[in-house]
Design a protein around this motif. Sequence first.
Motif, PDB file in Angstrom:
ATOM      1  N   UNK A 141       0.883  -1.144   0.051  1.00  0.00           N
ATOM      2  CA  UNK A 141      -0.162  -0.076  -0.120  1.00  0.00           C
ATOM      3  C   UNK A 141       0.729   1.126   0.101  1.00  0.00           C
ATOM      4  N   UNK A 142       2.260   1.192   0.529  1.00  0.00           N
ATOM      5  CA  UNK A 142       3.049   2.265   0.591  1.00  0.00           C
ATOM      6  C   UNK A 142       3.160   3.350  -0.751  1.00  0.00           C
ATOM      7  N   UNK A 143       3.497   2.732  -1.536  1.00  0.00           N
ATOM      8  CA  UNK A 143       3.805   3.742  -2.591  1.00  0.00           C
ATOM      9  C   UNK A 143       2.831   3.652  -3.522  1.00  0.00           C
ATOM     10  N   UNK A 144       1.463   3.051  -3.373  1.00  0.00           N
ATOM     11  CA  UNK A 144       0.431   2.777  -4.273  1.00  0.00           C
ATOM     12  C   UNK A 144      -0.417   4.087  -4.319  1.00  0.00           C
ATOM     13  N   UNK A 187       2.491   7.475   7.838  1.00  0.00           N
ATOM     14  CA  UNK A 187       4.087   7.704   7.778  1.00  0.00           C
ATOM     15  C   UNK A 187       4.780   7.356   9.120  1.00  0.00           C
ATOM     16  N   UNK A 188       5.771   7.044   9.310  1.00  0.00           N
ATOM     17  CA  UNK A 188       6.414   6.517  10.244  1.00  0.00           C
ATOM     18  C   UNK A 188       6.427   7.737  11.425  1.00  0.00           C
ATOM     19  N   UNK A 189       6.734   8.815  11.233  1.00  0.00           N
ATOM     20  CA  UNK A 189       6.758  10.356  11.832  1.00  0.00           C
ATOM     21  C   UNK A 189       5.575  10.474  12.454  1.00  0.00           C
ATOM     22  N   UNK A 190       4.435   9.803  12.148  1.00  0.00           N
ATOM     23  CA  UNK A 190       3.122  10.244  12.664  1.00  0.00           C
ATOM     24  C   UNK A 190       2.487   8.983  13.684  1.00  0.00           C
ATOM     25  N   UNK A 237       7.051   0.824  14.322  1.00  0.00           N
ATOM     26  CA  UNK A 237       7.250  -0.330  13.901  1.00  0.00           C
ATOM     27  C   UNK A 237       6.061  -0.890  13.136  1.00  0.00           C
ATOM     28  N   UNK A 238       4.976  -0.768  13.636  1.00  0.00           N
ATOM     29  CA  UNK A 238       3.581  -1.136  13.158  1.00  0.00           C
ATOM     30  C   UNK A 238       3.412  -0.346  11.704  1.00  0.00           C
ATOM     31  N   UNK A 239       3.840   0.935  11.800  1.00  0.00           N
ATOM     32  CA  UNK A 239       3.512   1.700  10.483  1.00  0.00           C
ATOM     33  C   UNK A 239       4.434   1.282   9.418  1.00  0.00           C
TER      34      UNK A 239
END
Length: 171
Positions: free
Chosen positions: A1-4, A20-23, A57-59
């Motif tokens: 799903x990431x870059x889609x 995003x990880x920073x969220x 890590x979940x993200x």
Amino acid sequence: MGGNPEATLETDRLLLRPWRVDEADVMRELWTERDPRVPPHRRIDAEGHPTIAELENHIRDRRSSLLAIERKDAGDVIGYCGLVDGGRGAEGEPELAFELLRRVWGRGYATEAALAVLDRARAAGHRRVWATVWDWNAASRRVLAKLGFTETGRREVDAVHGTTLFTVIRL
């Protein structure tokens, strides 16, 4: 799903996109705001889990199909919305899930985000979508009613946490 790019949905006021990880701090804030009647496995435990690092890590592992809800004007993430496969409804039919930070409740964001998700579900060929909601969660029940979900009569009673109501919408 990431870059889609298909993973992103857009409404007048919102972008629904992968987290995003920073969220992770926003995700953790959602956990801290949960009503005490929510079962313990969905709240911050006595040892402080999940931590921000665990949520990062979940993200990073893309373990969730739930999309972050970002306000276009402010550029901030205010919650999530999406479909969960293998939810508690009927076999093969997804379940709608949403949760927003308390500070943005009452502004129509949950309804707006959910409508976009339901439109995507319809376009993908889904005929029905489920949603479960606690009987005491009046705000979420109102959102589901606005969306057109109806109660099925199916309930799961929990003496400690309240009754879960099963709702469905035909697309």
